[in-house]
Design a protein around this motif. Structure first.
Motif, PDB file in Angstrom:
ATOM      1  N   SER A  27      64.844  23.495 -19.507  1.00 58.38           N
ATOM      2  CA  SER A  27      66.043  23.775 -20.300  1.00 58.38           C
ATOM      3  C   SER A  27      66.970  24.764 -19.605  1.00 58.38           C
ATOM      4  O   SER A  27      68.190  24.639 -19.707  1.00 58.38           O
ATOM      5  CB  SER A  27      65.648  24.308 -21.686  1.00 58.38           C
ATOM      6  OG  SER A  27      64.813  25.456 -21.561  1.00 58.38           O
ATOM      7  N   GLU A  55      67.138  34.639 -23.434  1.00 61.43           N
ATOM      8  CA  GLU A  55      66.591  33.871 -22.313  1.00 61.43           C
ATOM      9  C   GLU A  55      65.871  34.786 -21.324  1.00 61.43           C
ATOM     10  O   GLU A  55      64.840  34.416 -20.751  1.00 61.43           O
ATOM     11  CB  GLU A  55      67.703  33.079 -21.635  1.00 61.43           C
ATOM     12  CG  GLU A  55      68.188  31.901 -22.466  1.00 61.43           C
ATOM     13  CD  GLU A  55      69.273  31.093 -21.775  1.00 61.43           C
ATOM     14  OE1 GLU A  55      69.816  31.576 -20.750  1.00 61.43           O
ATOM     15  OE2 GLU A  55      69.585  29.988 -22.250  1.00 61.43           O
ATOM     16  N   SER A 166      55.889  27.999 -22.966  1.00 60.49           N
ATOM     17  CA  SER A 166      55.788  27.763 -24.406  1.00 60.49           C
ATOM     18  C   SER A 166      54.574  28.447 -25.022  1.00 60.49           C
ATOM     19  O   SER A 166      54.302  28.275 -26.213  1.00 60.49           O
ATOM     20  CB  SER A 166      55.712  26.246 -24.687  1.00 60.49           C
ATOM     21  OG  SER A 166      56.866  25.598 -24.220  1.00 60.49           O
ATOM     22  N   ASP A 185      62.125  24.560 -35.454  1.00 57.84           N
ATOM     23  CA  ASP A 185      63.156  24.389 -34.423  1.00 57.84           C
ATOM     24  C   ASP A 185      62.586  24.711 -33.039  1.00 57.84           C
ATOM     25  O   ASP A 185      62.894  24.025 -32.051  1.00 57.84           O
ATOM     26  CB  ASP A 185      64.359  25.292 -34.707  1.00 57.84           C
ATOM     27  CG  ASP A 185      65.133  24.873 -35.952  1.00 57.84           C
ATOM     28  OD1 ASP A 185      64.951  23.731 -36.419  1.00 57.84           O
ATOM     29  OD2 ASP A 185      65.917  25.696 -36.466  1.00 57.84           O
ATOM     30  N   TRP A 186      61.763  25.748 -32.987  1.00 52.91           N
ATOM     31  CA  TRP A 186      61.141  26.132 -31.713  1.00 52.91           C
ATOM     32  C   TRP A 186      60.260  25.004 -31.185  1.00 52.91           C
ATOM     33  O   TRP A 186      60.306  24.674 -29.998  1.00 52.91           O
ATOM     34  CB  TRP A 186      60.310  27.406 -31.912  1.00 52.91           C
ATOM     35  CG  TRP A 186      59.604  27.864 -30.677  1.00 52.91           C
ATOM     36  CD1 TRP A 186      60.072  28.723 -29.725  1.00 52.91           C
ATOM     37  CD2 TRP A 186      58.298  27.463 -30.231  1.00 52.91           C
ATOM     38  NE1 TRP A 186      59.142  28.889 -28.729  1.00 52.91           N
ATOM     39  CE2 TRP A 186      58.045  28.135 -29.017  1.00 52.91           C
ATOM     40  CE3 TRP A 186      57.321  26.632 -30.764  1.00 52.91           C
ATOM     41  CZ2 TRP A 186      56.849  27.978 -28.317  1.00 52.91           C
ATOM     42  CZ3 TRP A 186      56.128  26.463 -30.053  1.00 52.91           C
ATOM     43  CH2 TRP A 186      55.908  27.133 -28.849  1.00 52.91           C
ATOM     44  N   GLU A 188      60.510  21.839 -31.824  1.00 55.45           N
ATOM     45  CA  GLU A 188      61.378  20.739 -31.422  1.00 55.45           C
ATOM     46  C   GLU A 188      61.884  20.936 -30.001  1.00 55.45           C
ATOM     47  O   GLU A 188      62.001  19.980 -29.225  1.00 55.45           O
ATOM     48  CB  GLU A 188      62.553  20.644 -32.397  1.00 55.45           C
ATOM     49  CG  GLU A 188      63.497  19.493 -32.139  1.00 55.45           C
ATOM     50  CD  GLU A 188      62.900  18.141 -32.490  1.00 55.45           C
ATOM     51  OE1 GLU A 188      63.315  17.148 -31.873  1.00 55.45           O
ATOM     52  OE2 GLU A 188      62.008  18.084 -33.360  1.00 55.45           O
ATOM     53  N   GLU A 189      62.141  22.178 -29.655  1.00 55.78           N
ATOM     54  CA  GLU A 189      62.691  22.487 -28.329  1.00 55.78           C
ATOM     55  C   GLU A 189      61.618  22.603 -27.258  1.00 55.78           C
ATOM     56  O   GLU A 189      61.851  22.265 -26.091  1.00 55.78           O
ATOM     57  CB  GLU A 189      63.478  23.800 -28.393  1.00 55.78           C
ATOM     58  CG  GLU A 189      64.100  24.220 -27.076  1.00 55.78           C
ATOM     59  CD  GLU A 189      64.850  25.538 -27.156  1.00 55.78           C
ATOM     60  OE1 GLU A 189      65.251  26.048 -26.098  1.00 55.78           O
ATOM     61  OE2 GLU A 189      65.032  26.056 -28.279  1.00 55.78           O
ATOM     62  N   ASN A 190      60.420  23.060 -27.632  1.00 56.89           N
ATOM     63  CA  ASN A 190      59.434  23.453 -26.631  1.00 56.89           C
ATOM     64  C   ASN A 190      58.201  22.566 -26.515  1.00 56.89           C
ATOM     65  O   ASN A 190      57.459  22.699 -25.537  1.00 56.89           O
ATOM     66  CB  ASN A 190      58.964  24.887 -26.917  1.00 56.89           C
ATOM     67  CG  ASN A 190      60.042  25.917 -26.676  1.00 56.89           C
ATOM     68  OD1 ASN A 190      60.279  26.331 -25.545  1.00 56.89           O
ATOM     69  ND2 ASN A 190      60.726  26.322 -27.743  1.00 56.89           N
TER      70      ASN A 190
END
Length: 300
Positions: A27, A55, A166, A185-186, A188-190
């Motif tokens: 990402s 980040e 992750s 949400d985390w 979903e992203e990771n």
């Protein structure tokens, strides 16, 4: 200092690396095959470009996660360095991380080549991956994104787990709706959708997320080792809902499932159980499959 010296080289902790080709992308990161000018050996160099304080924290947490472990089935961080930039720059920091380069590629590369494992090699390889996961769980952590592309091969029967970005504490308590949405949400992203545990798709208030998410992902990897693709890869390829397929608890076994001993298939299915508490621990998986491996070796 981790400065870039020319377009194709970088100095990290006094070591100069030539970046030869890009071999991965995340990402906010890129991974390059690189050569160290001091020893001419190949390495994998990860460049993490951070645009926000959040980040930067993720990058520092990832480095800390690598530093927790020293085990042959977990990737080792060899060098790392952070380069800070002025507030006017388009990035706040760049983190450089250096790892060993695995010339044999990943487990996913093996599946892409349609390589078939003998029972003996399958068990040795999968048990090596489980040993890495056991180290993670013993430190009260969970990987959260176990998948074939995150397992590199030392040889055809030894795997090395990588990408600790992750990784989180093993137990996550969800105390309110805001927490539930944040972690959903985390995930979903990771967390790779085809290997994601069902409890990470729809997180309830007052839920407790445990390291059993890794067991579900390991079950998917064992399925792929047996059949060359994950249990939900076809669902994903068709564009159907992977979340619904995983939540259904139905695991379709190819005709060739009879190729492997029933103990392997039964263990795999127990790991893919929709209810986390019904899944075995990694210690239990190792105990069962180690016994199967000894029997296979005796027969061989």
């Amino acid at each position: 200092m981790g400065c870039v010296c020319g377009r194709q080289s970088v100095v990290i902790q006094g070591q100069k690396f030539y970046l030869m080709r890009q071999i991965g992308e995340g990402s906010f990161s890129y991974v390059f095959e690189a050569r160290n000018t001091a020893d001419s050996h190949q390495y994998a160099v990860k460049k993490m470009s951070c645009h926000t304080d959040e980040e930067e924290k993720r990058a520092r947490d990832e480095i800390e996660n690598y530093q927790r472990f020293s085990h042959s089935n977990l990737v080792s961080l060899l060098y790392h360095e952070q380069v800070k930039y002025s507030p006017s720059a388009h990035v706040t920091s760049i983190f450089w991380l250096v790892f060993h380069y695995f010339k044999n590629g990943s487990l996913q590369n093996v599946f892409d080549r349609q390589t078939k494992f003998t029972t003996r090699v399958l068990l040795e390889l999968f048990l090596s991956i489980c040993e890495g996961v056991r180290q993670i769980h013993e430190k009260q952590m969970a990987h959260r994104d176990l998948k074939p592309s995150n397992v590199m091969l030392l040889n055809n029967s030894q795997g090395v787990i990588l990408d600790f970005g992750s990784m989180t504490p093993a137990t996550i308590s969800i105390t309110n709706r805001s927490d539930a949405q944040k972690w959903q949400d985390w995930a979903e992203e990771n967390c790779c959708v085809q290997y994601r545990a069902p409890e990470l798709f729809h997180i309830e208030t007052n839920a407790v997320i445990t390291s059993k998410t890794d067991i579900f992902s390991l079950g998917g990897i064992l399925y792929a080792c047996c059949f060359g693709k994950g249990p939900f890869d076809d669902v994903y390829s068709r564009g159907d809902s992977v979340a619904l397929a995983i939540a259904s608890g139905r695991i379709e076994l190819p005709v060739q499932s009879s190729t492997y001993p029933s103990i392997i298939i039964d263990t795999m299915l127990s790991m893919l159980h929709t209810e986390p508490e019904q899944r075995p621990t990694v210690d239990e998986v190792i105990d069962v499959l180690s016994s199967a491996a000894r029997l296979t070796m005796d027969i061989a």
